[in-house]
Every structure is written in C-alpha cells, then in structure tokens.
Design an enzyme around this catalytic site. Structure first.
Site, PDB file in Angstrom:
ATOM      1  CB  SER A  36      -0.931  -0.074   1.208  1.00  0.00           C
ATOM      2  OG  SER A  36      -1.976   0.825   1.081  1.00  0.00           O
ATOM      3  CG  ASP A  89      -7.133  -2.764  -3.614  1.00  0.00           C
ATOM      4  OD1 ASP A  89      -7.845  -2.224  -2.742  1.00  0.00           O
ATOM      5  OD2 ASP A  89      -5.884  -2.764  -3.579  1.00  0.00           O
ATOM      6  CG  HIS A 109      -5.599  -2.399   0.142  1.00  0.00           C
ATOM      7  ND1 HIS A 109      -5.086  -1.956  -1.064  1.00  0.00           N
ATOM      8  CD2 HIS A 109      -4.923  -1.713   1.095  1.00  0.00           C
ATOM      9  CE1 HIS A 109      -4.148  -1.066  -0.837  1.00  0.00           C
ATOM     10  NE2 HIS A 109      -4.024  -0.902   0.467  1.00  0.00           N
TER      11      HIS A 109
END
Lengths: 404, 266
Positions: free
Chosen positions: B95, B217, B245
């Site tokens: 991320s 996602d 995610h």
C-alpha cells in the site's frame, strides 16, 4: 436446520457470515432490516456494499487484517450504509473460523444510536479538555524553548559573523603575503634560468628541475587557497539557475581551457533552483576536472548528470525539527577509476587527497562542499574502485533570506 | 544516537546473504507479512520493522512534523538500511509503503535492487485527468470520522488490551499490538497517506518494480495499477486473482509465487 436459521433470523442483533474474499454467505433478517436490503440483493456480494467509504477503508486497513491475524475482534465501531443511503452507527464483534476448506468470518452487529450520543458528548468534553491542556502546556513549552533558542541563535550569529570576517581577512592577508613572495621567487628563478646565471651541469639540471616543480606547485596551492577564500567573500546575488545549463556551460569552459578529448557528457533533467551562478559554475567545473583527473586510461570518459526533484528536511542540525520542502537532487556520475567507499567522507576534507592523485592540491571537493553548504545543501560521494564515482548534491530550490 | 532497531522494532530472520526488507502499510504492522516472509527465509535475510507510531515501535520517537510527510516514513526506511549497511536489497512494500519505498530508492539507489509494490497507489483522489478511486469528500469523511469517532477508534485500535483482574501481570504481555495503537498517530498517518500525490516521483524510479494489483481493490483500483505501470519505466504489472487490499493475508501463496517469479528474473 430450518429451526436454527429461524433462530438466527430472530436474534435481536445482526448476524453475518462472509468469506476470505469478503463475499457474504449468510445475513440474518435483523441485519437485513437494519440496512433495508432483501437477502438476494446481498448474498454473494461484497461485505463492503454495506459500508460507508470511510468504513471500507477501515475494513481493508484494520478490520480484515485484525480478524485474519487474531481470529477475533470485539467492540469495533463502524458505520453501515443502508440501501437508502442512511448511515447507521454499529458495534461489531467478529470471529474467524475454518468452515470446511474456507475461512468463515462471522460477525454480530448491534446498532449504537443511543450509545453514540453519549459518546459524542464524552468525546467533545474529552477533546475540549485535552485540547485546552495541550494548548496550554505546549504554548508554555514553546515560548520557553523559543526564548532559549533565540538567545543561543543570537550568540551564534555574532560568533559566525565575527569568525567569517576574520577568516576572510586572514585569508586575504595570508594570500597576499604568500603569493607575493611566491610570485617573486618564481619570477627571479625564471630570470636566473634564462640569463644562465647558474652554471649548467648534470647535477644542477636535476636540482633546478626539482626547484621548478616545487615553485609551480606552491603557486598552484596559493591560487587554489585564494579561490577557496574568495568564495566565502563572494558578494554575488542569488538568482534562479538551471542545473543543466550550468553543467553544460562549465563543461564548455573546461574543454576550451584544457583541450580535453574523448569525453562524453550526458545531461538529463532541467530543474530551476536558487543560487549564485558563478560559484555553481565553479562547482561543476571542479567536478568535471576531478572526473577528468581520475578517468580510466584508454576509454572515453562518460559523465552522466541527472537532475530531479525530491523533498528533503530543511533542518540539518536541529534535532527533531522537520519541514520537508522541494530540493533539487543532482547526481554526477563518471566511469572513472573510483575510490574505496571508506574514503567517501575523507575526500572532501580540506587538503585531503587520494594517494594516486599527484597533480591535485586536494581542494576540488572541499571547494564543492563549501559552495553547497553555503547554499544550505548537502553533498555526498558514493564510489566503487574501478567502476566510477557518483557525487550527489541536494540543494533547496528556494534559498532562505540571508541573516546578514 | 537513537537505537534504530528498538525504535522501529526491527526483526531479522533467515539465512540468505541478500536482504528482503518488508514494509507494512497504513493500518497494521509487520505482522501483516507473517504468511509471506517464511517462504523466503532460506534464500534471503529477512528484515521486518514497524514504522514509528505503528505496531510495536517506540511511540515516544513519534514526531508529528516528520511523519506529516511520506518522506519522513522514507527516512525510517533509509535509516534502517544505513544501520544494517544494506546494499542491493529487495524492498517489499504494501500500500502506502510502495510509495515510501520509491522515495527511499530515489534518494539512495544503492541500498536497493528491486522493488515489490503490493497494492500501490501514487494518489488516492480523483481529478479530471486521473482516476485514484476516491473523491476528496470521501477522504475528508474518513479523516472526519477518525476525528469524531475518537473513542471508537481508540477502542478499535487497542483491542488487545484485555482485562485480567486476577492476573494483572498477564495484561502487559497480552498487549502486543498488531495494528495502529494511537488514534492521533493513526489519524496523521491516514492524512499523510490518503492526501499524498507522488505521481511526479514515478519518473525518477530506476529500479525494476513489480506491481501486484488485486482484483476488485477499492483502495487501489485497477486503473491506478495501470497508471503506475505506464509511468514506471522499468515495471511489470500482475493482476492477481486475490481480491481486496491485503493479498499477503488473503492469498499468501499467490503473492509468494509472483514475488518469487519476479526475483528469479534478471
């Protein structure tokens, strides 16, 4: 089985089961009622369909990871989004279990309308209190610290101003007093030679050659030191500079002055930053001179200069102070002989030089460092013997206003 | 000199000579990688850490000025690399850490060899010429929720504190925190993450990058992965079967397989 499902449907709280992929396998009537959907609108759909955007982020970044890592979560507060768009505050307890081959995530959910009101009041009261406390204390701390720092800064400024003046004055005197005799020695030595005042013998010739070499080296050192001092005394104003133009101009000057051959210069990126044009040209001139001096024999010297924008902390010596601002990062890479990385900080020291450098005075990189530091930047070297060297220069795009 | 290892709760495993450095994203700490790193421990030295303010890092070292900006997080990575004297390491970031890793690689390229980016996004907010997946109002709502739902967050964020009146000494051991523990820090991390725009930095990344893009996602949707792929010169894009995610949690085998494949490439 039917009876069990009926029991679940009639629970006084929501009940939902979803899998690893977040797909809803079961949802009871109570929860359907809360969110206003029919069962077939949700089965097989993502559980995120029931969440507000911020709760979705919450779910992806915290709830799902926690359930997976710990297999159980309790008292999680979330906001559901009903079919008609209403936001429903809920509290959730969840558990992860293995059902057949799949992980099943089972959650019970209750609305917390009433509780939320108390919480809101609690939060406000608490925040108000906390804020007042923090503001008061941090203001007091700040003003104390500011007072101390200002006093320290004032003393430093006085010291720096005096030191700088002395340094420049010392430099000027020293250079004048040193250069004049050196020039005279050089002049009279040349004259003595040309007028053949010294009897020529083999022994004398060797001696004279040695004296000649020492005299020209002395002149080189004197000149270099003078340039070093001159930069500190530089009165040139700060203007907007372009990294690529400076490099190209410095390279042209260098090639014209020295007639160096077999050099490739690749310049990439063009970033504007504030600085003193002449000294920066000197800086790139020195970097090019260094690259040429330490080039690998027999192959073309390739110099790559790349400029990019990065953000760096403007505070370099104050601990725990951070303010990131735009900086230009200039990487000057050559394919020269390189040096052992252990000497990376040694090479830019005043008068330090590597063993294999016979002609240099050991001032080039020190000069560069001086120029960069005068512009609140940083310079570092990374090198591998036999591969080449990269000099990295990071400079603020905007120069702070001068103190004095 | 701060003890970086203690500050960032650095943990080292594995027997290889080349290093893999795993960096967690916004939310939970290094535990997120527990299904991934064991697959590499025979061939690599594994380095796990928590950013200051996350997991079991030293929260006293948190500095709001520094961590207001993703470059502050990049400094954590660079300081760990320096302390370990890393060279040519594999950086694996989830991320927001994908961007943090890129920033670090731009500043000190020699520390890194390749970057693995799991669910990366250079900007979360849509604008006319870019799809990030969120409207500004969505992010503002998130930040607002984090402000308002202070107790909710606090509860949420410290779920591991168990009351055990009979054996109070047990409580301390049980408070190992997997995820963000301080609501104020989490709020700032969310702001630094979701309001960031690092699109202009992509052109400066020189290392080979693997983009692991999940299907479906919502935090980093497919157009974002495609945008990264076309703007990172030396990148490959893999669209995974995994959804959500956190493929490293939900589909560790698939995640490991793609990373392995990428590391085998020259």
């Amino acid at each position: 089985m039917e009876q069990a499902e009926q029991l679940l449907d009639n629970l006084p709280c929501g009940y939902i089961i979803f899998n690893d992929r977040g797909e809803i396998n079961y949802i009871n009537q109570t929860l359907l009622h809360i969110v206003g959907y029919a069962s077939d609108e949700l089965l097989g759909q993502k559980v995120e369909k029931l969440l507000t955007v911020s709760s979705r982020i919450f779910y992806q970044t915290h709830l799902f990871p926690l359930l997976t890592l710990k297999s159980e979560v309790t008292e999680i507060f979330l906001t559901l989004k009903a079919k008609n768009g209403t936001h429903v505050p809920v509290m959730l307890n969840g558990k992860r279990t293995l059902a057949g081959t799949e992980q099943a995530y089972t959650c019970v959910i209750s609305t917390v309308w009433e509780r939320q009101k108390y919480e809101q009041q609690l939060i406000e009261a608490r925040q108000g209190y906390q804020q007042a406390l923090e503001d008061n204390q941090s203001l007091k701390d700040l003003s104390d610290r500011l007072q101390q720092e200002q006093h320290k800064l004032d003393q430093k400024l006085v010291e720096v101003a005096r030191t700088k003046q002395e340094y420049v004055q010392l430099g000027k005197v020293l250079m004048h007093d040193l250069q004049e005799p050196v020039r005279k020695i050089s002049f009279y030595f040349e004259r003595a030679l040309s007028k053949k005042l010294v009897p020529t013998s083999a022994e004398n010739a060797e001696l004279l050659a040695k004296i000649g070499k020492s005299v020209s080296r002395l002149r080189l050192v004197a000149d270099s030191v003078q340039r070093f001092v001159a930069i500190e005394d530089e009165k040139e104003p700060v203007t907007e500079l372009w990294s690529d133009q400076l490099v190209t101009a410095a390279a042209n000057d260098f090639m014209t002055a020295t007639g160096t051959q077999d050099v490739q210069l690749h310049v990439g990126g063009s970033i504007a930053f504030q600085g003193r044009a002449a000294v920066f040209k000197t800086l790139f001139y020195e970097l090019i001179a260094n690259a040429v001096r330490f080039r690998k024999q027999g192959i073309p010297l390739i110099m790559n200069v790349r400029s990019i924008t990065v953000q760096e902390n403007v505070f370099q010596s104050t601990v725990d102070k951070y303010l990131y601002s735009d900086h230009v990062q200039i990487e000057f890479t050559d394919n020269g002989i390189g040096f052992d990385q252990r000497f990376a900080s040694y090479v830019s020291g005043l008068f330090n030089k590597m063993k294999n450098d016979e002609e240099g005075v050991g001032l080039g990189l020190a000069l560069c460092e001086q120029i960069v530091v005068r512009h609140y930047g940083k310079i570092s070297a990374r090198s591998a013997e036999g591969v080449g060297t990269t000099i990295k220069i990071v400079l603020p795009v905007v120069q702070p206003k001068p103190f004095f | 000199m701060t003890d970086i290892f203690k500050r960032n709760n650095v943990n080292i495993f594995g027997t290889g000579s080349k290093t893999m450095l795993f960096a967690h994203g916004f939310g939970c700490g290094q535990q997120m990688w527990r299904n991934i790193w064991p697959a590499f421990q025979d061939e690599y030295r594994i380095v796990l850490f928590d950013y200051v303010g996350s997991g079991n890092s030293d929260a006293n070292a948190y500095n709001p000025e520094r961590y207001r900006n993703l470059n502050g997080y990049a400094e954590d990575v660079l300081e760990i690399c320096e302390a370990l004297n890393l060279k040519d390491a594999i950086f694996v970031g989830h991320s927001v850490s994908s961007i943090v890793g890129m920033l670090a690689s731009i500043k000190e390229p020699a520390y890194f060899d390749k970057l693995v980016l799991v669910g990366p996004s250079p900007r979360y907010i849509n604008n006319p010429e870019y799809v990030g997946g969120f409207e500004r109002a969505d992010i503002e709502e998130l930040l607002d929720t984090m402000d308002k739902n202070y107790i909710g967050w606090a509860n949420f964020l410290a779920p591991a504190i168990m009351q055990n009146p009979d054996q109070p000494e047990l409580a301390a051991e049980l408070t190992e925190s997997f995820c963000s523990t301080d609501p104020v820090i989490a709020r700032q991390f969310a702001e630094a993450t979701f309001l960031s725009d690092n699109r202009q930095d992509l052109a400066y990344v020189n290392h080979p990058c693997l983009i692991l893009q999940c299907s479906d996602d919502m935090i980093a949707p497919l157009p974002v992965g495609e945008y990264l792929h076309s703007n990172l010169t030396n990148s490959s894009l893999v669209v995974m079967q995994a959804t959500g995610h956190c493929p490293h949690l939900s589909a560790p085998q698939e995640t490991v397989a793609y990373i392995r494949q990428f590391l085998a490439q020259d």
